[in-house]
Write an enzyme that holds these catalytic residues in place. Structure first.
Site, PDB file in Angstrom:
ATOM      1  N   ASP A 105     -14.187   9.530 -24.013  1.00 30.23           N
ATOM      2  CA  ASP A 105     -14.600  10.091 -25.298  1.00 30.23           C
ATOM      3  C   ASP A 105     -14.719   8.935 -26.291  1.00 30.23           C
ATOM      4  O   ASP A 105     -14.631   7.761 -25.907  1.00 30.23           O
ATOM      5  CB  ASP A 105     -13.623  11.171 -25.784  1.00 30.23           C
ATOM      6  CG  ASP A 105     -12.283  10.598 -26.243  1.00 30.23           C
ATOM      7  OD1 ASP A 105     -11.997   9.405 -25.972  1.00 30.23           O
ATOM      8  OD2 ASP A 105     -11.511  11.343 -26.874  1.00 30.23           O
ATOM      9  N   GLU A 120      -9.482  21.102 -25.589  1.00 27.47           N
ATOM     10  CA  GLU A 120     -10.468  20.023 -25.510  1.00 27.47           C
ATOM     11  C   GLU A 120     -11.810  20.434 -26.107  1.00 27.47           C
ATOM     12  O   GLU A 120     -12.489  19.630 -26.750  1.00 27.47           O
ATOM     13  CB  GLU A 120     -10.643  19.564 -24.058  1.00 27.47           C
ATOM     14  CG  GLU A 120      -9.435  18.857 -23.472  1.00 27.47           C
ATOM     15  CD  GLU A 120      -9.092  17.573 -24.214  1.00 27.47           C
ATOM     16  OE1 GLU A 120      -9.963  17.016 -24.915  1.00 27.47           O
ATOM     17  OE2 GLU A 120      -7.939  17.122 -24.094  1.00 27.47           O
ATOM     18  N   TYR A 129     -16.561  14.926 -19.637  1.00 28.72           N
ATOM     19  CA  TYR A 129     -15.323  14.652 -20.369  1.00 28.72           C
ATOM     20  C   TYR A 129     -14.316  15.788 -20.222  1.00 28.72           C
ATOM     21  O   TYR A 129     -13.160  15.561 -19.846  1.00 28.72           O
ATOM     22  CB  TYR A 129     -15.622  14.408 -21.856  1.00 28.72           C
ATOM     23  CG  TYR A 129     -14.364  14.477 -22.683  1.00 28.72           C
ATOM     24  CD1 TYR A 129     -13.481  13.412 -22.702  1.00 28.72           C
ATOM     25  CD2 TYR A 129     -14.024  15.632 -23.384  1.00 28.72           C
ATOM     26  CE1 TYR A 129     -12.296  13.474 -23.415  1.00 28.72           C
ATOM     27  CE2 TYR A 129     -12.842  15.709 -24.103  1.00 28.72           C
ATOM     28  CZ  TYR A 129     -11.981  14.631 -24.119  1.00 28.72           C
ATOM     29  OH  TYR A 129     -10.812  14.710 -24.811  1.00 28.72           O
TER      30      TYR A 129
END
Length: 409
Positions: free
Chosen positions: A238, A137, A220
């Site tokens: 996102d 990520e 996030y």
């Protein structure tokens, strides 16, 4: 041997204090951040005047009793079924995350009423999956999937576990990141791994709130790790999710406004499936990346939730989300001094001359010569990277002005 030249680079304008005062005051809630502002937040923008609707006006219909017939439940079912059949199988981090399906029921106590103890081997797997999601990520922030794949494979080969990364040499970590850009991300990953080893005895926190205490992990990334690796029912937002939600609800408000950001988190929270939160979050992101696209037109005919999409019904999905103007870039001039010691002989030839710039080409013979290098400051543009000694100069400086400044330098 000493040569001089002018190098140029661009950075985003910092917002003026006056502009900041005119913008709406941001809520201190971490959920107002988009894509981890503590690492690489959304670009500076010129804010536009838009009306932000109340959540009650655009929320998904849960039905009076939350039954399977509610809008929320039907969207979940359609997205999960589509994701199971259409998710991209070649992404290496996704293959790792699939291991979570074996242990998440035990972590949550599904069907047994209480959490079940895990074997040491399973505990290690849980931590490894969380680490793999974390790395992927962070790498994927503001970076294309195709670019990340090989970097991810190489990284996980070098440092397959948190302890390996924590013990790594900082220069080696930075070198492994070379080419991905936004180099602060690698520094935060390294510092975060060290913190996990020192403060948490090598065990990643298993909630989004706990994960946000680690350097470089914002809302996030915390939502991604917690939902995908640990099965926590928590949303994530996102750019892909913002695009999907904006079109589903015809949300025209500026997506960078704190109030709009909060709305997206609330909408995403409504859709998180209690049994498969990680898959639901990935389904939203996958839909935005492959079907509900921009700037390429969305493939509405292939969308599993087009029946619930207000922008599709309106016939203008490309209107959403609202596009905002980015701040103008500025040019920075640098005088770069290349200082060489021994061995290497350069043959520099003038190839073209204009009123302001002389272009040169250089050929060099291989040797054991050395170049003087310096490390940039630990903060700011290209932090901690190595470079030739340089000094700022006006981007439009004349050759004589550049020469004068270089002599002073």
């Amino acid at each position: 041997t000493k040569h001089t030249q002018t190098a140029r680079t661009t950075t985003q304008h910092k917002k003026k204090k006056k502009q900041q005062q005119q913008q709406p005051k941001a809520n201190n809630n971490n959920n107002n951040a988009v894509n981890d502002g503590d690492i690489e937040n959304a670009h500076s923008v010129v804010m536009t005047t838009t009306t932000v609707p109340a959540f009650s006006e655009i929320r998904f219909d849960d039905g009076d009793d939350g039954s399977d017939g509610s809008e929320t439940m039907r969207i979940r079912a359609a997205l999960l079924a589509w994701y199971d059949g259409h998710k991209r199988p070649h992404l290496p981090w996704r293959n790792t995350a699939m291991k979570a399906e074996d242990y998440i029921p035990l972590l949550r106590g599904d069907g047994a009423g209480a959490q079940q103890p895990l074997t040491p081997e399973m505990e290690a797997t849980v931590n490894d999956v969380g680490y793999a999601v974390w790395v992927s990520e962070i790498m994927l922030q503001q970076t294309r999937v195709e670019t990340v794949i090989e970097y991810y494979k190489s990284w996980m080969t070098k440092w397959p576990r948190i302890a390996d990364l924590a013990a790594a040499d900082p220069d080696a970590v930075q070198q492994a990141w070379t080419g991905l850009g936004y180099y602060r991300r690698s520094k935060f990953l390294h510092k975060g791994a060290q913190m996990v080893m020192e403060k948490y005895k090598g065990k990643l926190p298993r909630t989004a709130e706990g994960l946000k205490k680690i350097p470089g992990i914002g809302p996030y990334t915390a939502g991604a790790i917690a939902s995908i690796a640990f099965g926590e029912r928590t949303p994530l937002v996102d750019g892909n999710v913002i695009r999907v939600l904006s079109r589903l609800r015809c949300l025209a408000a500026d997506p960078k406004l704190p109030q709009t950001v909060k709305l997206h988190w609330q909408l995403a929270g409504q859709l998180v499936d209690p049994q498969r939160p990680g898959c639901m979050n990935q389904a939203l992101m996958e839909l935005g990346a492959t079907v509900c696209t921009a700037p390429a037109p969305p493939k509405c005919a292939q969308c599993p939730v087009s029946a619930f999409c207000r922008a599709y019904a309106e016939g203008e999905p490309m209107k959403y989300p609202t596009k905002v103007k980015k701040a103008k870039q500025r040019e920075e001039g640098l005088l770069v001094c290349i200082i060489q010691k021994g061995g290497l002989r350069s043959n520099i030839k003038k190839t073209a001359t204009t009123t302001t710039t002389t272009q040169h080409t250089a050929t060099a013979l291989p040797s054991n010569g050395k170049f003087l290098m310096q490390r940039r400051p630990a903060t700011g543009l290209l932090a901690s990277l190595w470079e030739f000694p340089s000094t700022p100069v006006a981007a439009d400086a004349s050759p004589s002005e550049r020469a004068k400044e270089m002599n002073r330098f």
